[in-house]
Design a protein around this motif. Structure first.
Motif, PDB file in Angstrom:
ATOM      1  N   LEU A 205      -1.800 -11.742 -19.412  1.00 29.21           N
ATOM      2  CA  LEU A 205      -2.429 -12.919 -18.812  1.00 29.21           C
ATOM      3  C   LEU A 205      -1.973 -13.124 -17.370  1.00 29.21           C
ATOM      4  CD1 LEU A 205      -2.650 -15.702 -21.536  1.00 29.21           C
ATOM      5  CD2 LEU A 205      -4.491 -14.825 -20.103  1.00 29.21           C
ATOM      6  N   ALA A 206      -0.695 -12.881 -17.104  1.00 28.91           N
ATOM      7  CA  ALA A 206      -0.191 -13.005 -15.734  1.00 28.91           C
ATOM      8  C   ALA A 206      -0.897 -12.026 -14.810  1.00 28.91           C
ATOM      9  CB  ALA A 206       1.314 -12.764 -15.701  1.00 28.91           C
ATOM     10  N   ALA A 207      -1.055 -10.794 -15.279  1.00 29.85           N
ATOM     11  CA  ALA A 207      -1.773  -9.798 -14.482  1.00 29.85           C
ATOM     12  C   ALA A 207      -3.231 -10.198 -14.296  1.00 29.85           C
ATOM     13  CB  ALA A 207      -1.672  -8.427 -15.151  1.00 29.85           C
ATOM     14  N   SER A 208      -3.823 -10.793 -15.320  1.00 32.23           N
ATOM     15  CA  SER A 208      -5.220 -11.245 -15.210  1.00 32.23           C
ATOM     16  C   SER A 208      -5.364 -12.368 -14.190  1.00 32.23           C
ATOM     17  CB  SER A 208      -5.716 -11.730 -16.583  1.00 32.23           C
ATOM     18  OG  SER A 208      -5.699 -10.702 -17.527  1.00 32.23           O
ATOM     19  N   ILE A 209      -4.395 -13.287 -14.183  1.00 38.17           N
ATOM     20  CA  ILE A 209      -4.434 -14.388 -13.208  1.00 38.17           C
ATOM     21  C   ILE A 209      -4.377 -13.840 -11.792  1.00 38.17           C
ATOM     22  CG2 ILE A 209      -3.140 -16.352 -12.295  1.00 38.17           C
ATOM     23  CD1 ILE A 209      -2.312 -16.973 -15.181  1.00 38.17           C
ATOM     24  N   LEU A 210      -3.445 -12.917 -11.544  1.00 35.66           N
ATOM     25  CA  LEU A 210      -3.320 -12.337 -10.206  1.00 35.66           C
ATOM     26  C   LEU A 210      -4.520 -11.469  -9.866  1.00 35.66           C
ATOM     27  CD1 LEU A 210       0.469 -11.454 -10.185  1.00 35.66           C
ATOM     28  CD2 LEU A 210      -0.662 -13.233  -8.860  1.00 35.66           C
ATOM     29  N   GLY A 211      -5.034 -10.733 -10.858  1.00 34.23           N
ATOM     30  CA  GLY A 211      -6.215  -9.901 -10.619  1.00 34.23           C
ATOM     31  C   GLY A 211      -7.440 -10.730 -10.297  1.00 34.23           C
ATOM     32  N   ALA A 212      -7.544 -11.902 -10.932  1.00 34.14           N
ATOM     33  CA  ALA A 212      -8.676 -12.788 -10.649  1.00 34.14           C
ATOM     34  C   ALA A 212      -8.468 -13.589  -9.380  1.00 34.14           C
ATOM     35  CB  ALA A 212      -8.879 -13.752 -11.829  1.00 34.14           C
ATOM     36  N   ALA A 418       1.008  -2.786  -8.641  1.00 30.06           N
ATOM     37  CA  ALA A 418       1.759  -2.501  -9.861  1.00 30.06           C
ATOM     38  C   ALA A 418       1.290  -3.384 -11.014  1.00 30.06           C
ATOM     39  CB  ALA A 418       3.254  -2.716  -9.612  1.00 30.06           C
ATOM     40  N   LEU A 419       1.059  -4.677 -10.747  1.00 31.61           N
ATOM     41  CA  LEU A 419       0.601  -5.572 -11.804  1.00 31.61           C
ATOM     42  C   LEU A 419      -0.806  -5.223 -12.267  1.00 31.61           C
ATOM     43  CD1 LEU A 419       1.816  -9.224 -11.165  1.00 31.61           C
ATOM     44  CD2 LEU A 419       2.175  -7.807 -13.175  1.00 31.61           C
ATOM     45  N   ASN A 420      -1.661  -4.846 -11.326  1.00 27.61           N
ATOM     46  CA  ASN A 420      -3.013  -4.452 -11.715  1.00 27.61           C
ATOM     47  C   ASN A 420      -2.995  -3.154 -12.506  1.00 27.61           C
ATOM     48  OD1 ASN A 420      -5.440  -6.140 -10.584  1.00 27.61           O
ATOM     49  ND2 ASN A 420      -3.835  -6.270  -9.041  1.00 27.61           N
ATOM     50  N   ALA A 421      -2.102  -2.230 -12.152  1.00 26.47           N
ATOM     51  CA  ALA A 421      -1.958  -1.003 -12.941  1.00 26.47           C
ATOM     52  C   ALA A 421      -1.476  -1.335 -14.355  1.00 26.47           C
ATOM     53  CB  ALA A 421      -0.986  -0.047 -12.248  1.00 26.47           C
ATOM     54  N   LEU A 422      -0.541  -2.295 -14.450  1.00 27.31           N
ATOM     55  CA  LEU A 422      -0.073  -2.739 -15.757  1.00 27.31           C
ATOM     56  C   LEU A 422      -1.204  -3.375 -16.554  1.00 27.31           C
ATOM     57  CD1 LEU A 422       2.260  -3.266 -17.728  1.00 27.31           C
ATOM     58  CD2 LEU A 422       2.711  -5.403 -16.503  1.00 27.31           C
ATOM     59  N   LEU A 423      -2.023  -4.174 -15.886  1.00 30.40           N
ATOM     60  CA  LEU A 423      -3.174  -4.789 -16.549  1.00 30.40           C
ATOM     61  C   LEU A 423      -4.100  -3.715 -17.118  1.00 30.40           C
ATOM     62  CD1 LEU A 423      -5.136  -7.118 -17.225  1.00 30.40           C
ATOM     63  CD2 LEU A 423      -5.997  -6.946 -14.871  1.00 30.40           C
ATOM     64  N   LEU A 424      -4.395  -2.694 -16.319  1.00 30.59           N
ATOM     65  CA  LEU A 424      -5.251  -1.617 -16.790  1.00 30.59           C
ATOM     66  C   LEU A 424      -4.653  -0.911 -17.998  1.00 30.59           C
ATOM     67  CD1 LEU A 424      -6.364  -0.006 -13.397  1.00 30.59           C
ATOM     68  CD2 LEU A 424      -7.801  -1.284 -15.001  1.00 30.59           C
TER      69      LEU A 424
END
Length: 431
Positions: A205-212, A418-424
């Motif tokens: 969810l944290a990665a989704s927040i930053l990705g959005a 890095a967070l977006n890679a983790l999200l993926l």
């Protein structure tokens, strides 16, 4: 009085007032670009985070907003100083035709994914408010966004900025009002500022927040919006601007910093209020992982007024953000492929995939999540060139980044990538 003494004299009250009015006139592009930070993807991510984890991820919204300030300022600075958008600069510096085409393909996919999220948000809002079927709601959202783009093309950027700013006010009222009806816990807010996670899902969810929050098309768009408002795209753009309007580039950049600060403060406050509303009123409520479920939970838990304002804010979010997204898509195509196509055709390029998704009956929330995954692929292609170009003397001259700015930009880019890679990884592995 000698000329030098006159220059050294403190500004009079009328002069200070004139300077203030001029700085106010210079603001606007960041408000338009900042709509990307208030799109339906942000609403879904923040609402889900608050409903599932309460105040746990408050710090993520704050950190994302701080990084967004730096990134949007760098984008605006590039447009102001060079008189070109980021896609134009890249299109000029990528030497091979196939290189430009390959870069355009990924950027175009990002634009399509952005439009899917934003059109779906508008369609869901129209369905909640008026019972309009999702496909027709998506078509209406697309038509309204086309009207906004025609307004920008025919009446100029200033009118477009006023309209988008009006929609931002509606978004803010729609999403913030509920916080006053169901006030959050101050101690919970303070505790949420401490960075921490609770399991894999909270990381996702944290990665989704930053990705959005930090989206590629906002980076492309802001440089173009600043160019359109301030700097003619010709050689010696800075000198031409100063000669035409008597505005120095340092003063213009100072106004841009204020513009970005105000826009990010509004976007950050609204996003934080969405999370706080969910944490205070929807914590543990079933079905809040979808926009429709969040609307129903608000209606049943707080009342129809808050729920209706939430849906109105969602509609304004979809309409404004899809117009800005389409503007970014047109700029991407023009800058990288060096071609312009009719506005209606350009609008259909990214609208049709969104309508197809709705027509196929794909769950809107799932489509929103998948669109954020696609956006994750585009983050490095926008962030890395932006930081690199704004640090170069041959691009920005004396206005290139200071060393600490470049360090902050690199650190933000590494963290976000890095967070977006983790999200993926989490989404694709189902972890």
């Amino acid at each position: 009085m000698p000329k030098s003494a006159a220059l050294d004299a403190p500004p009079t009250a009328p002069r200070r007032a004139a300077d203030s009015r001029r700085l106010t006139w210079l603001m606007g592009p960041a408000i338009v670009a900042g709509v990307a930070y208030l799109d339906p993807g942000n609403v879904a991510s923040n609402m889900t985070a608050g409903a599932r984890y309460g105040y746990l991820l408050v710090w993520v919204v704050v950190v994302g907003n701080v990084m967004a300030w730096l990134i949007q300022y760098l984008s605006a600075k590039l447009g102001v100083v060079t008189g070109e958008s980021l896609p134009e600069v890249l299109g000029r510096r990528i030497r091979t035709r196939w290189g430009r085409r390959a870069y355009w393909v990924q950027a175009e996919l990002v634009a399509m994914a952005t439009d899917i999220a934003e059109v779906i948000g508008g369609a869901v809002a129209l369905h909640l408010l008026f019972g309009i079927p999702l496909v027709w709601g998506g078509a209406i959202t697309g038509v309204v966004s086309l009207a906004l783009l025609l307004l920008q093309a025919r009446r100029g950027p200033r009118i477009f900025e006023f309209v988008i700013a009006g929609l931002v006010v509606i978004i803010a009222v729609g999403f913030v009002f509920g916080v006053f009806v169901a006030p959050p816990d101050p101690a919970g807010i303070v505790g949420g500022l401490l960075p921490r996670f609770e399991g894999t899902d909270s990381v996702l969810l944290a990665a989704s927040i930053l990705g959005a929050t930090i989206m590629p098309h906002a980076i492309y768009a802001h440089s173009a919006l600043s160019r359109d408002r301030f700097a003619p795209a010709t050689e010696g753009a800075a000198e031409t601007l100063e000669a035409r309007r008597g505005i120095s580039i340092p003063r213009l950049l100072r106004a841009t910093r204020w513009d970005v600060t105000i826009a990010m403060a509004v976007a950050g406050t609204v996003n934080l209020c969405i999370l706080l509303l969910a944490a205070a009123a929807l914590s543990g409520a079933p079905g809040t992982d979808s926009l429709e479920g969040a609307y129903a939970a608000l209606r049943d838990g707080i009342g129809p007024v808050v729920a209706t304002l939430f849906a109105v804010g969602l509609l304004a979010s979809g309409l404004a953000s899809t117009a800005v997204g389409a503007y970014a898509g047109a700029e991407i195509m023009h800058g990288l492929l060096r071609v312009r196509i009719p506005l209606l055709l350009r609008r259909l390029v990214t609208l049709i995939p969104a309508l197809v998704v709705l027509a196929l009956g794909v769950d809107p929330t799932l489509a929103l999540i998948l669109s954020q995954v696609v956006l994750s692929f585009g983050i490095p292609f926008a962030l890395v060139p932006l930081v690199a170009l704004t640090a170069r003397r041959d691009v920005l001259g004396a206005y290139r980044n200071r060393p600490w700015t470049t360090v902050a930009g690199v650190a933000s880019s590494v963290f976000l990538i890095a967070l977006n890679a983790l999200l993926l990884w989490l989404v694709l592995t189902g972890s």
